[in-house]
Design a protein around this motif. Sequence first.
Motif, PDB file in Angstrom:
ATOM      1  N   GLN A  78      -8.845  -6.964   7.490  1.00 42.06           N
ATOM      2  CA  GLN A  78      -7.558  -6.294   7.645  1.00 42.06           C
ATOM      3  C   GLN A  78      -6.860  -6.264   6.304  1.00 42.06           C
ATOM      4  O   GLN A  78      -6.771  -7.282   5.607  1.00 42.06           O
ATOM      5  CB  GLN A  78      -6.694  -7.013   8.677  1.00 42.06           C
TER       6      GLN A  78
ATOM      7  N   CYS B 137      -1.124  -6.138  -1.519  1.00 41.37           N
ATOM      8  CA  CYS B 137      -2.052  -5.919  -0.411  1.00 41.37           C
ATOM      9  C   CYS B 137      -2.558  -7.282   0.039  1.00 41.37           C
ATOM     10  O   CYS B 137      -3.185  -8.011  -0.740  1.00 41.37           O
ATOM     11  CB  CYS B 137      -3.215  -5.046  -0.857  1.00 41.37           C
TER      12      CYS B 137
ATOM     13  N   VAL C 217      -3.218  -5.064   4.468  1.00 40.96           N
ATOM     14  CA  VAL C 217      -1.841  -4.685   4.751  1.00 40.96           C
ATOM     15  C   VAL C 217      -1.081  -4.537   3.439  1.00 40.96           C
ATOM     16  O   VAL C 217      -0.912  -5.511   2.704  1.00 40.96           O
ATOM     17  CB  VAL C 217      -1.153  -5.723   5.646  1.00 40.96           C
ATOM     18  N   GLU C 218      -0.624  -3.314   3.153  1.00 41.67           N
ATOM     19  CA  GLU C 218       0.117  -3.045   1.930  1.00 41.67           C
ATOM     20  C   GLU C 218       1.614  -3.243   2.136  1.00 41.67           C
ATOM     21  O   GLU C 218       2.131  -3.107   3.248  1.00 41.67           O
ATOM     22  CB  GLU C 218      -0.106  -1.607   1.442  1.00 41.67           C
TER      23      GLU C 218
ATOM     24  N   TYR D 106      -2.805   3.485  -1.003  1.00 38.53           N
ATOM     25  CA  TYR D 106      -3.652   2.739  -0.076  1.00 38.53           C
ATOM     26  C   TYR D 106      -4.420   1.645  -0.814  1.00 38.53           C
ATOM     27  O   TYR D 106      -4.964   1.884  -1.903  1.00 38.53           O
ATOM     28  CB  TYR D 106      -4.662   3.657   0.593  1.00 38.53           C
TER      29      TYR D 106
ATOM     30  N   TYR E 249     -13.099  -0.440   3.886  1.00 42.11           N
ATOM     31  CA  TYR E 249     -11.906  -0.964   4.565  1.00 42.11           C
ATOM     32  C   TYR E 249     -10.657  -0.397   3.890  1.00 42.11           C
ATOM     33  O   TYR E 249     -10.558  -0.349   2.660  1.00 42.11           O
ATOM     34  CB  TYR E 249     -11.885  -2.485   4.500  1.00 42.11           C
ATOM     35  N   TRP E 250      -9.676  -0.035   4.716  1.00 41.00           N
ATOM     36  CA  TRP E 250      -8.458   0.606   4.225  1.00 41.00           C
ATOM     37  C   TRP E 250      -7.225   0.030   4.896  1.00 41.00           C
ATOM     38  O   TRP E 250      -7.249  -0.316   6.078  1.00 41.00           O
ATOM     39  CB  TRP E 250      -8.515   2.110   4.500  1.00 41.00           C
ATOM     40  N   GLY E 251      -6.156  -0.036   4.137  1.00 38.36           N
ATOM     41  CA  GLY E 251      -4.864  -0.369   4.709  1.00 38.36           C
ATOM     42  C   GLY E 251      -4.204   0.880   5.268  1.00 38.36           C
ATOM     43  O   GLY E 251      -4.739   1.982   5.188  1.00 38.36           O
ATOM     44  N   GLN E 252      -3.000   0.689   5.802  1.00 40.21           N
ATOM     45  CA  GLN E 252      -2.292   1.804   6.436  1.00 40.21           C
ATOM     46  C   GLN E 252      -1.510   2.648   5.430  1.00 40.21           C
ATOM     47  O   GLN E 252      -1.060   3.741   5.752  1.00 40.21           O
ATOM     48  CB  GLN E 252      -1.344   1.266   7.516  1.00 40.21           C
ATOM     49  N   GLY E 253      -1.346   2.132   4.223  1.00 40.14           N
ATOM     50  CA  GLY E 253      -0.652   2.879   3.177  1.00 40.14           C
ATOM     51  C   GLY E 253       0.803   2.493   3.040  1.00 40.14           C
ATOM     52  O   GLY E 253       1.449   2.045   3.994  1.00 40.14           O
ATOM     53  N   THR E 254       1.317   2.674   1.840  1.00 43.64           N
ATOM     54  CA  THR E 254       2.731   2.456   1.565  1.00 43.64           C
ATOM     55  C   THR E 254       3.211   3.599   0.672  1.00 43.64           C
ATOM     56  O   THR E 254       2.545   3.976  -0.289  1.00 43.64           O
ATOM     57  CB  THR E 254       2.977   1.073   0.917  1.00 43.64           C
TER      58      THR E 254
END
Length: 127
Positions: free
Chosen positions: A3, A22, A5-6, A95, A116-121
């Motif tokens: 997981q 992140c 998270v940014e 991301y 794997y990727w975060g949801q972005g900020t």
Amino acid sequence: QVQLVESGGGSVQAGGSLRLSCAASGYTSSSSYMGWFRQAPGKEREGVAAIYTGGSTTYYADSVKGRFTISQDNARGMLYLQMNSLKPEDTAMYYCAAADRVWWLIQWSSPQDFRYWGQGTQVTVSS
């Protein structure tokens, strides 16, 4: 389960600075890359910066060299992007991404090579 998270995005004026963070959980690769990508409306996602997870080797897009710095704190599971001298053209969704293959199989700037990727900020820079 990995997981990402940014955090740290926001709105700044041109010339300002932001620091993206992140938080990575469940990611253990020490021979791969973690990186930051960005995507502006109507444009393709592009690689901004990447770092080798087993050391300190870093890579930057030409457009951000000298202004952005990527770093990591493996003990805390954190990835950072310090962004200075921001320009309006830096406006995008940013991301955090992590690859799961060994580094020689990866092109650091290719989104397809990161699993794997975060949801972005969101980062917005006004002139």
